[in-house]
Design a protein around this motif. Structure first.
Motif, PDB file in Angstrom:
ATOM      1  N   LYS A   1       0.383   0.180   2.494  1.00 51.46           N
ATOM      2  CA  LYS A   1       1.658  -0.544   1.636  1.00 51.46           C
ATOM      3  C   LYS A   1       1.687  -0.243   0.343  1.00 51.46           C
ATOM      4  N   ILE A   8       5.041  -6.588   6.889  1.00 51.28           N
ATOM      5  CA  ILE A   8       4.803  -5.321   6.867  1.00 51.28           C
ATOM      6  C   ILE A   8       3.531  -4.881   7.442  1.00 51.28           C
ATOM      7  N   ASP A  54       1.243  -2.012   7.806  1.00 56.70           N
ATOM      8  CA  ASP A  54       0.955  -0.907   7.212  1.00 56.70           C
ATOM      9  C   ASP A  54      -0.346  -0.181   8.050  1.00 56.70           C
TER      10      ASP A  54
END
Length: 610
Positions: free
Chosen positions: A390, A410, A412
């Motif tokens: 990230k 998110i 990552d």
């Protein structure tokens, strides 16, 4: 007698820690254009001060390197000294006992390899090639060269109209930049040495929102010269504005229904309100610029036709071609390009994601814009899949934080490997392969296979946001040089052996920032004006306030506030809230006026005309 005692930080060590923080701030605020050898020497001295003295390469070797670099700076070196510096640094790098020694030597090696020409210039001609053309950090880092200290000083005195006029001398889209500029001007703000950089973009927005209607700038007498602009994005609009101001007849040829380029078709209105964009476009067009929309050069009209009808042509077509990730299943229903999706939103055609699960692939601003738009379009769940960490995402940090606040997850270090479809050939799931960080390449750790099982992410829609391409084929057919997918223009916007045709913006640089596109338009306008046989001067007769002296008191930075996440996800209204009068007054008075104090005034302070 006690065997052990609790280790506490003594006064000296506490002071050293404060000095380390002061040094960090000074490095952050280090302006561009410094002598790289002088800077490398200073860093090397600091590294030498950190040595424990155990090993000879570090204790003695770094001192020898210091002496050699000092010889270069003092004019006592020869070209053979450069080779000696390189050999000495390599020896230290391979033999030093710890990172204090070998990384210090590696820093010197990078310098010899990265700016060897400057070493030679010091030795042969006793001068440095790194000249400070603009000594004010914020101005030198603004691609368009906007007079930042000047307009901040005007804001501090409540002269908002004058502030906007001063900005427009170099940037005809102040309102746009007030919302979406990536503010590189803040990166080396000298205020960092005291506390934090000035919130330059926030102050610009305050001026835009509080300035009253201003009279149009006076145009130069008509020249009778005609210029065609291909593309109505920020670069094309900027070139058109300045060329019209210079007295030339300007016509814009735009492929889409409306002007704005990626400002309209790539940036959602929650970041850039349409009324702000439309108002600024109208102000530019009020200079007498003609517009032809829904015209594709190469289809509806050829570049050759434009070259025959106009005295000069500026190509500013942007980067509007979306890329779909190349993995198994990319052709199934429900896989869309982020660029295509945002383009439709720009034309007020809003996809319906109600109740659907959406996965966005990518880590840039376009990926964030697509994900946050999907939330506003009714998606039940939105996730972003990024193959790196990230912290390596190229998207603006504040945009990433805003997405997380809106409930976007998110993921990552996940590499997309295939898209699974159902019996109706619709997206069913995205399969991803867990990654881990590997060797550092290009300043970022390269993702490598983590050796774990692939993961299935069930979803209804996959949005690909992995990059943008240039639609340059038709121009290449007309003889415009294209290299690696972008139009190969010079840094002046010109082409070798193709007089009268210029290009700039994303179609030359690749997808970049709004202010870089604006700067390209400014450069093209100046050089087209010269090509047409003129040398028009662009200036604004605005008197800048006298600097204040009470600006050194440490004071916190005023950051922009945002609407509550639970409310803003329901619409496309602006997320950020502008500054209050009290906030703007305090923030503007933090400016150290580098245009007046120090080297700023020695070099003339500001560029009043171009």
């Amino acid at each position: 007698m006690s065997r052990l005692s609790i280790i506490t930080k003594d006064r000296a060590q506490a002071t050293v820690e404060v000095l380390y923080k002061d040094l960090e701030r000074r490095i952050i605020a280090s302006p561009p254009g410094l002598c790289p050898i002088d800077l490398a020497t200073s860093f090397l001295k600091m590294c030498h001060a950190q040595t424990c003295g155990k090993c000879v390469p570090c204790r003695i070797g770094l001192g020898q390197l210091e002496a050699l670099l000092e010889d270069v700076l003092e004019g006592n070196a020869t070209l053979e000294t450069i080779d000696l510096i390189e050999r000495t640094a390599k020896t230290i790098y391979y033999t030093a006992d710890c990172a204090i020694g070998y990384e210090a030597a590696n820093m010197v090696l990078k310098g010899v390899q990265g700016f060897r020409d400057d070493f030679e210039e010091h030795i042969l001609r006793d001068r440095c090639t790194f000249e400070i053309y603009q000594p004010v950090p914020c101005v030198s880092l603004c691609p368009a060269g906007v007079d930042v200290p000047g307009y901040i000083a005007l804001i501090s005195e409540g002269r908002y109209e004058d502030a906007i006029r001063l900005i427009r001398k170099d940037n005809p889209l102040p309102g746009v930049c007030a919302f979406v500029c990536e503010h590189p001007c803040e990166n080396r703000c000298r205020r960092n040495m005291i506390d934090n950089p000035i919130n330059i973009r926030g102050l610009k927005r305050f001026a835009v929102e509080n300035a009253k209607e201003m009279p149009r700038e006076k145009k130069a007498p008509a020249t009778g010269k005609k210029v065609a602009i291909i593309g109505g994005g920020p670069s094309g609009l900027s070139a058109a504005y300045f060329l019209a101001l210079m007295g030339h007849d300007v016509e814009i040829f735009e492929q889409r229904k409306k002007l704005g380029g990626m400002l309209r078709y790539g940036i959602p209105s929650y970041r850039l309100p349409r009324e702000v964009l439309d108002r600024e476009i109208d102000e530019i067009l009020s200079m007498g610029i003609k517009v032809h929309t829904e015209v594709t050069v190469g289809k509806d009209i050829s570049l050759r036709d434009l070259r025959d009808k106009f005295d000069a042509v500026y190509i500013a077509i942007g980067a509007h071609e979306g890329k779909i990730i190349s993995i198994e299943g990319q052709e199934v229903k429900g896989v869309v390009s982020a660029v295509d999706m945002l383009r439709k939103i720009g034309d007020d055609e809003y996809p319906d994601f109600t109740g659907q699960t959406v996965v966005v692939i990518g880590g840039g601003n376009v990926a964030i814009d697509a994900a946050r738009s999907a939330v506003r379009l009714g998606a039940k769940k939105v996730s972003i899949v990024y193959r790196r960490r990230k912290v390596d995402m190229p998207a603006l940090e504040e945009e990433v934080e805003g997405a997380i606040a809106e409930g976007i997850e998110i993921y990552d270090l996940y590499q997309p490997i295939r898209i699974e479809s159902d019996e109706e050939n619709k997206v069913k799931a995205l399969w991803v392969q867990p990654q881990m960080v590997g060797p550092i390449e290009g300043g970022r750790p390269k993702p490598v296979d983590a050796g774990r099982k692939s993961v299935k992410m069930e979803c209804d829609v996959v949005i690909s946001a992995i990059g943008q391409g240039i639609e340059s084929k038709e121009f290449e057919k007309e003889g415009i040089p294209v290299r690696k997918g972008v139009i190969a223009a010079l840094d002046t916007g010109e082409f070798e052996n193709i007089p009268g045709i210029y290009a700039g913006g994303d179609c030359v640089s690749g997808p970049a920032t709004v202010i870089l596109a604006i700067a390209a338009g400014k450069v093209a306008a100046a050089n087209i004006d010269n090509y047409l046989g003129y040398n028009h001067i662009i200036e604004t007769p605005v008197e800048i306030p006298v600097p204040r002296l009470a600006d050194r008191i440490p004071c916190g930075r005023v950051n922009m506030k945002e609407r509550d996440a639970t409310d803003r996800v329901k619409d496309f209204k602006p997320v950020e809230i502008g500054m209050s009068l009290e906030e703007a007054n305090q923030e503007s008075r933090r400016c150290l006026r580098c245009d007046h104090f120090g080297f700023g005034v020695f070099k003339g302070g500001r560029i009043e005309r171009w």
